[in-house]
Scaffold this motif. Structure first.
Motif, PDB file in Angstrom:
ATOM      1  N   ASN A  22       0.876  -1.051  -0.128  1.00 31.92           N
ATOM      2  CA  ASN A  22       0.029  -0.002   0.039  1.00 31.92           C
ATOM      3  C   ASN A  22       0.802   1.193  -0.074  1.00 31.92           C
ATOM      4  O   ASN A  22       0.558   2.052  -1.063  1.00 31.92           O
ATOM      5  N   ARG A  23       1.749   1.485   0.962  1.00 34.99           N
ATOM      6  CA  ARG A  23       2.369   2.604   1.165  1.00 34.99           C
ATOM      7  C   ARG A  23       3.580   2.594   2.259  1.00 34.99           C
ATOM      8  O   ARG A  23       3.640   1.661   3.083  1.00 34.99           O
ATOM      9  N   PRO A  24       4.580   3.598   2.127  1.00 36.60           N
ATOM     10  CA  PRO A  24       5.474   3.565   3.152  1.00 36.60           C
ATOM     11  C   PRO A  24       4.928   3.948   4.541  1.00 36.60           C
ATOM     12  O   PRO A  24       3.972   4.780   4.470  1.00 36.60           O
ATOM     13  N   MET A  25       5.579   3.618   5.533  1.00 37.50           N
ATOM     14  CA  MET A  25       5.060   3.856   6.851  1.00 37.50           C
ATOM     15  C   MET A  25       6.024   5.011   7.533  1.00 37.50           C
ATOM     16  O   MET A  25       7.090   4.506   7.687  1.00 37.50           O
ATOM     17  N   HIS A  26       5.578   5.749   8.271  1.00 39.18           N
ATOM     18  CA  HIS A  26       6.352   6.803   9.072  1.00 39.18           C
ATOM     19  C   HIS A  26       6.840   6.059  10.396  1.00 39.18           C
ATOM     20  O   HIS A  26       6.043   5.137  11.015  1.00 39.18           O
ATOM     21  N   ILE A  27       7.949   6.215  10.926  1.00 45.14           N
ATOM     22  CA  ILE A  27       8.242   5.615  12.302  1.00 45.14           C
ATOM     23  C   ILE A  27       7.399   5.997  13.336  1.00 45.14           C
ATOM     24  O   ILE A  27       6.841   5.172  14.167  1.00 45.14           O
ATOM     25  N   ILE A  44      16.454   0.175  15.923  1.00 40.82           N
ATOM     26  CA  ILE A  44      15.814  -1.030  15.420  1.00 40.82           C
ATOM     27  C   ILE A  44      15.688  -1.012  14.029  1.00 40.82           C
ATOM     28  O   ILE A  44      16.416  -1.905  12.877  1.00 40.82           O
ATOM     29  N   LEU A  45      15.121  -0.018  13.407  1.00 43.50           N
ATOM     30  CA  LEU A  45      14.779   0.162  12.110  1.00 43.50           C
ATOM     31  C   LEU A  45      16.029   0.369  11.424  1.00 43.50           C
ATOM     32  O   LEU A  45      16.231   0.004   9.909  1.00 43.50           O
ATOM     33  N   GLY A  46      17.104   0.876  11.881  1.00 42.38           N
ATOM     34  CA  GLY A  46      18.505   1.179  11.229  1.00 42.38           C
ATOM     35  C   GLY A  46      19.175  -0.050  11.093  1.00 42.38           C
ATOM     36  O   GLY A  46      19.608  -0.002  10.094  1.00 42.38           O
ATOM     37  N   GLU A  47      19.103  -0.930  12.154  1.00 44.57           N
ATOM     38  CA  GLU A  47      19.584  -2.263  11.887  1.00 44.57           C
ATOM     39  C   GLU A  47      18.978  -2.925  10.861  1.00 44.57           C
ATOM     40  O   GLU A  47      19.808  -3.930  10.040  1.00 44.57           O
ATOM     41  N   LEU A  48      17.658  -3.245  11.005  1.00 49.52           N
ATOM     42  CA  LEU A  48      16.669  -3.745   9.748  1.00 49.52           C
ATOM     43  C   LEU A  48      17.155  -3.067   8.639  1.00 49.52           C
ATOM     44  O   LEU A  48      17.430  -4.073   7.511  1.00 49.52           O
ATOM     45  N   ARG A  49      17.404  -1.919   8.093  1.00 50.89           N
ATOM     46  CA  ARG A  49      17.683  -1.302   6.823  1.00 50.89           C
ATOM     47  C   ARG A  49      19.100  -1.654   6.561  1.00 50.89           C
ATOM     48  O   ARG A  49      19.518  -1.825   5.370  1.00 50.89           O
ATOM     49  N   ASN A  50      19.904  -1.552   7.534  1.00 51.87           N
ATOM     50  CA  ASN A  50      21.420  -1.859   7.179  1.00 51.87           C
ATOM     51  C   ASN A  50      21.622  -3.545   6.835  1.00 51.87           C
ATOM     52  O   ASN A  50      22.479  -3.705   5.920  1.00 51.87           O
ATOM     53  N   ALA A  51      20.760  -4.339   7.226  1.00 45.83           N
ATOM     54  CA  ALA A  51      20.934  -5.748   7.064  1.00 45.83           C
ATOM     55  C   ALA A  51      20.206  -5.748   5.535  1.00 45.83           C
ATOM     56  O   ALA A  51      20.120  -7.063   5.196  1.00 45.83           O
ATOM     57  N   SER A  56      14.262   2.650   3.681  1.00 42.02           N
ATOM     58  CA  SER A  56      13.371   3.989   3.953  1.00 42.02           C
ATOM     59  C   SER A  56      13.829   4.966   3.060  1.00 42.02           C
ATOM     60  O   SER A  56      14.905   4.995   2.352  1.00 42.02           O
ATOM     61  N   LYS A  57      12.718   5.793   2.872  1.00 37.84           N
ATOM     62  CA  LYS A  57      12.737   6.953   2.096  1.00 37.84           C
ATOM     63  C   LYS A  57      12.588   8.272   2.770  1.00 37.84           C
ATOM     64  O   LYS A  57      11.567   8.193   3.681  1.00 37.84           O
ATOM     65  N   LYS A  58      13.342   9.254   2.695  1.00 36.69           N
ATOM     66  CA  LYS A  58      13.099  10.363   3.445  1.00 36.69           C
ATOM     67  C   LYS A  58      12.277  11.399   2.600  1.00 36.69           C
ATOM     68  O   LYS A  58      12.139  11.366   1.546  1.00 36.69           O
ATOM     69  N   GLY A  59      11.578  12.339   3.161  1.00 35.58           N
ATOM     70  CA  GLY A  59      10.824  13.304   2.529  1.00 35.58           C
ATOM     71  C   GLY A  59       9.424  12.979   2.291  1.00 35.58           C
ATOM     72  O   GLY A  59       8.864  12.117   2.768  1.00 35.58           O
ATOM     73  N   GLY A  63       9.057   7.035   4.049  1.00 34.28           N
ATOM     74  CA  GLY A  63       8.774   6.126   5.072  1.00 34.28           C
ATOM     75  C   GLY A  63       9.472   4.786   5.189  1.00 34.28           C
ATOM     76  O   GLY A  63      10.562   4.575   4.358  1.00 34.28           O
ATOM     77  N   TYR A  64       9.058   3.841   5.751  1.00 42.26           N
ATOM     78  CA  TYR A  64       9.722   2.618   5.820  1.00 42.26           C
ATOM     79  C   TYR A  64       8.947   1.573   4.875  1.00 42.26           C
ATOM     80  O   TYR A  64       7.528   1.456   5.203  1.00 42.26           O
ATOM     81  N   THR A  65       9.399   0.752   4.159  1.00 40.11           N
ATOM     82  CA  THR A  65       8.836  -0.510   3.364  1.00 40.11           C
ATOM     83  C   THR A  65       9.672  -1.664   3.416  1.00 40.11           C
ATOM     84  O   THR A  65      10.928  -1.325   3.851  1.00 40.11           O
TER      85      THR A  65
END
Length: 152
Positions: A22-27, A44-51, A56-59, A63-65
């Motif tokens: 559906n869409r990205p979600m904000h933290i 936690i989201l930073g670790e999941l992103r790095n892995a 994540s997309k700013k602006g 959000g996060y997907t």
């Protein structure tokens, strides 16, 4: 026992798995819906992103997907990322092996042998269980279609 960090990571991934198409979600939205402290969730989201598990997309529109399909994210990946070893004793660990200081004969240790069996059973279940499986399970629970099973 799962750490809060691991439980929060799984909860965030399941929520993203439910809404990924559906869409990205904000933290803040993830934190509120899953009752997770936002600052802790950010780490936690930073670790999941790095892995590579999430993106994540700013602006605006950001959000996060999920970065992978929910079917391609296993619980073993998440547990190893957030908690490290799966084995309950270090001498039974595949990736974090460390000989027990008090053990004189590891090859004939009943404790080690038993916990290797437990580790292997856990690994089998964790490898076969994906975020998609948890999304489906939650849907079934919400619809009262899943009857709890008690094994004595």
């Amino acid at each position: 026992m799962l750490s809060k960090k691991t439980k929060y990571a799984i909860k965030a991934l399941v929520l993203l798995g439910k809404t990924n198409a559906n869409r990205p979600m904000h933290i803040a939205e993830i934190a509120e819906q899953e009752n997770i402290p936002q600052k802790y969730l950010g780490a936690i989201l930073g670790e999941l992103r790095n892995a590579g598990l999430i993106h994540s997309k700013k602006g605006a529109g950001g959000g996060y997907t999920l970065n992978k399909r929910p079917e391609d994210i296993s619980l073993v990946q998440v547990l190893r990322l957030t908690d490290g070893p799966i084995a309950m004793v270090s001498c039974a660990s595949l990736n974090y092996y460390h000989k027990c200081d008090e053990c004189f004969d590891e090859a004939n240790c009943g404790i080690r042998n038993t916990f290797i069996i437990i580790r292997d059973a856990n690994l089998d279940i964790l490898n076969r269980t994906s975020i998609a499986d948890l999304v489906k399970r939650e849907k079934m629970l919400e619809d009262n279609l899943l009857i709890p099973q008690v094994h004595l």
